[in-house]
Design a protein around this motif. Structure first.
Motif, PDB file in Angstrom:
ATOM      1  N   LEU A  33      -9.215   2.215   1.883  1.00 18.72           N
ATOM      2  CA  LEU A  33      -7.838   1.858   1.564  1.00 18.72           C
ATOM      3  C   LEU A  33      -6.917   2.677   2.452  1.00 18.72           C
ATOM      4  O   LEU A  33      -7.258   3.786   2.849  1.00 18.72           O
ATOM      5  N   LYS A  34      -5.756   2.108   2.762  1.00 18.38           N
ATOM      6  CA  LYS A  34      -4.810   2.766   3.662  1.00 18.38           C
ATOM      7  C   LYS A  34      -3.423   2.794   3.046  1.00 18.38           C
ATOM      8  O   LYS A  34      -2.994   1.815   2.445  1.00 18.38           O
ATOM      9  N   MET A  35      -2.731   3.930   3.228  1.00 18.52           N
ATOM     10  CA  MET A  35      -1.347   4.030   2.801  1.00 18.52           C
ATOM     11  C   MET A  35      -0.452   3.643   3.962  1.00 18.52           C
ATOM     12  O   MET A  35      -0.606   4.135   5.082  1.00 18.52           O
ATOM     13  N   ALA A  36       0.484   2.749   3.683  1.00 12.82           N
ATOM     14  CA  ALA A  36       1.521   2.365   4.637  1.00 12.82           C
ATOM     15  C   ALA A  36       2.840   2.925   4.127  1.00 12.82           C
ATOM     16  O   ALA A  36       3.038   3.064   2.920  1.00 12.82           O
ATOM     17  N   ARG A  58      -0.943   3.443   9.688  1.00 11.23           N
ATOM     18  CA  ARG A  58      -1.409   3.604   8.311  1.00 11.23           C
ATOM     19  C   ARG A  58      -2.492   4.670   8.274  1.00 11.23           C
ATOM     20  O   ARG A  58      -3.278   4.816   9.204  1.00 11.23           O
ATOM     21  N   LYS A  59      -2.555   5.394   7.144  1.00  8.15           N
ATOM     22  CA  LYS A  59      -3.541   6.469   6.974  1.00  8.15           C
ATOM     23  C   LYS A  59      -4.526   6.120   5.872  1.00  8.15           C
ATOM     24  O   LYS A  59      -4.152   5.599   4.818  1.00  8.15           O
ATOM     25  N   ASN A  60      -5.813   6.430   6.121  1.00  7.33           N
ATOM     26  CA  ASN A  60      -6.837   6.257   5.096  1.00  7.33           C
ATOM     27  C   ASN A  60      -6.496   7.155   3.923  1.00  7.33           C
ATOM     28  O   ASN A  60      -6.138   8.321   4.107  1.00  7.33           O
ATOM     29  N   VAL A  88      11.314   5.015   2.315  1.00 12.58           N
ATOM     30  CA  VAL A  88      11.696   4.882   0.904  1.00 12.58           C
ATOM     31  C   VAL A  88      10.498   4.705  -0.018  1.00 12.58           C
ATOM     32  O   VAL A  88      10.619   4.911  -1.223  1.00 12.58           O
ATOM     33  N   GLY A  89       9.343   4.293   0.517  1.00 12.99           N
ATOM     34  CA  GLY A  89       8.213   4.025  -0.359  1.00 12.99           C
ATOM     35  C   GLY A  89       6.903   3.874   0.377  1.00 12.99           C
ATOM     36  O   GLY A  89       6.816   4.091   1.583  1.00 12.99           O
ATOM     37  N   TRP A  90       5.908   3.470  -0.371  1.00 15.12           N
ATOM     38  CA  TRP A  90       4.534   3.353   0.113  1.00 15.12           C
ATOM     39  C   TRP A  90       3.935   2.022  -0.341  1.00 15.12           C
ATOM     40  O   TRP A  90       4.410   1.404  -1.289  1.00 15.12           O
ATOM     41  N   GLU A  91       2.874   1.640   0.359  1.00 16.14           N
ATOM     42  CA  GLU A  91       2.050   0.496  -0.044  1.00 16.14           C
ATOM     43  C   GLU A  91       0.598   0.859   0.224  1.00 16.14           C
ATOM     44  O   GLU A  91       0.309   1.612   1.161  1.00 16.14           O
ATOM     45  N   ILE A  92      -0.301   0.346  -0.585  1.00 23.98           N
ATOM     46  CA  ILE A  92      -1.730   0.541  -0.376  1.00 23.98           C
ATOM     47  C   ILE A  92      -2.333  -0.798   0.043  1.00 23.98           C
ATOM     48  O   ILE A  92      -2.188  -1.803  -0.661  1.00 23.98           O
ATOM     49  N   TRP A  93      -2.960  -0.788   1.203  1.00 25.90           N
ATOM     50  CA  TRP A  93      -3.593  -1.972   1.782  1.00 25.90           C
ATOM     51  C   TRP A  93      -5.075  -1.693   1.940  1.00 25.90           C
ATOM     52  O   TRP A  93      -5.504  -0.548   2.098  1.00 25.90           O
ATOM     53  N   ALA A  96      -9.548  -5.161   5.167  1.00 28.02           N
ATOM     54  CA  ALA A  96     -10.115  -6.479   5.474  1.00 28.02           C
ATOM     55  C   ALA A  96      -9.586  -6.979   6.816  1.00 28.02           C
ATOM     56  O   ALA A  96      -8.560  -6.492   7.307  1.00 28.02           O
ATOM     57  N   GLY A  97     -10.272  -7.950   7.397  1.00 31.31           N
ATOM     58  CA  GLY A  97      -9.815  -8.546   8.655  1.00 31.31           C
ATOM     59  C   GLY A  97      -8.379  -9.038   8.546  1.00 31.31           C
ATOM     60  O   GLY A  97      -7.588  -8.899   9.475  1.00 31.31           O
ATOM     61  N   SER A  98      -8.030  -9.624   7.424  1.00 29.46           N
ATOM     62  CA  SER A  98      -6.645  -9.936   7.065  1.00 29.46           C
ATOM     63  C   SER A  98      -6.337  -9.047   5.863  1.00 29.46           C
ATOM     64  O   SER A  98      -6.657  -9.397   4.728  1.00 29.46           O
ATOM     65  N   PRO A  99      -5.764  -7.854   6.111  1.00 27.08           N
ATOM     66  CA  PRO A  99      -5.607  -6.875   5.031  1.00 27.08           C
ATOM     67  C   PRO A  99      -4.858  -7.413   3.820  1.00 27.08           C
ATOM     68  O   PRO A  99      -3.940  -8.220   3.936  1.00 27.08           O
ATOM     69  N   VAL A 100      -5.289  -6.953   2.651  1.00 27.03           N
ATOM     70  CA  VAL A 100      -4.702  -7.322   1.373  1.00 27.03           C
ATOM     71  C   VAL A 100      -3.871  -6.138   0.872  1.00 27.03           C
ATOM     72  O   VAL A 100      -4.345  -5.006   0.862  1.00 27.03           O
ATOM     73  N   ARG A 101      -2.645  -6.421   0.427  1.00 24.72           N
ATOM     74  CA  ARG A 101      -1.775  -5.392  -0.153  1.00 24.72           C
ATOM     75  C   ARG A 101      -2.083  -5.317  -1.637  1.00 24.72           C
ATOM     76  O   ARG A 101      -1.946  -6.280  -2.380  1.00 24.72           O
ATOM     77  N   TRP A 102      -2.518  -4.147  -2.095  1.00 23.85           N
ATOM     78  CA  TRP A 102      -2.956  -3.974  -3.468  1.00 23.85           C
ATOM     79  C   TRP A 102      -1.893  -3.371  -4.369  1.00 23.85           C
ATOM     80  O   TRP A 102      -1.813  -3.707  -5.540  1.00 23.85           O
TER      81      TRP A 102
END
Length: 131
Positions: A33-36, A58-60, A88-93, A96-102
């Motif tokens: 998982l990666k933080m954006a 993005r960082k693991n 302002v914030g973060w997202e966890i992705w 995957a080949g087409s990454p999914v935002r979780w």
């Protein structure tokens, strides 16, 4: 920073979690998982505006096993060589080949960065809770 599953999962994350829980699917995130980082917040259905430029990437993110329904980042996340921006914030992705935002959420406070600055989330400085 503590974030609740009920408030911070994307629609995809919510659906896949419920599908898994009730046995209709076992589609898990593609690790790591990666933080954006985002400069404008997203919501359940729409991703935020991700930072672009500088050396940003993005960082693991790694977490230990959940305790009392919560996890925290187990290592520092250092985003170096940032472009001039306001985070302002973060997202966890996932990866995957087409990454999914979780999941997604705001930081406690926005951070103005000059070109070349570092943005750091210290170990245990981010947590995600099922409550």
């Amino acid at each position: 920073m503590v974030f609740s599953i009920s408030d911070n999962l994307s629609n995809t994350g919510e659906n896949r979690t419920v599908d898994w829980l009730f046995g209709t699917s076992t589609t898990a995130p593609t690790l790591p998982l990666k933080m954006a980082l985002v400069t404008a917040a997203g919501n359940d259905a729409t991703a935020g505006t991700e930072v672009v430029g500088g050396s940003y990437a993005r960082k693991n993110i790694s977490v230990a096993a959940a305790v009392n329904g919560a996890v925290t980042n187990s290592a520092d996340l250092s985003f170096t060589g940032m472009p001039a921006c306001t985070v302002v914030g973060w997202e966890i992705w996932d990866s995957a080949g087409s990454p999914v935002r979780w999941s997604y959420g705001p930081f406690d406070a926005s951070k103005n960065l000059a070109a070349g600055d570092e943005f750091k989330v210290a170990a245990s400085g981010w947590s995600f809770s099922a409550s």
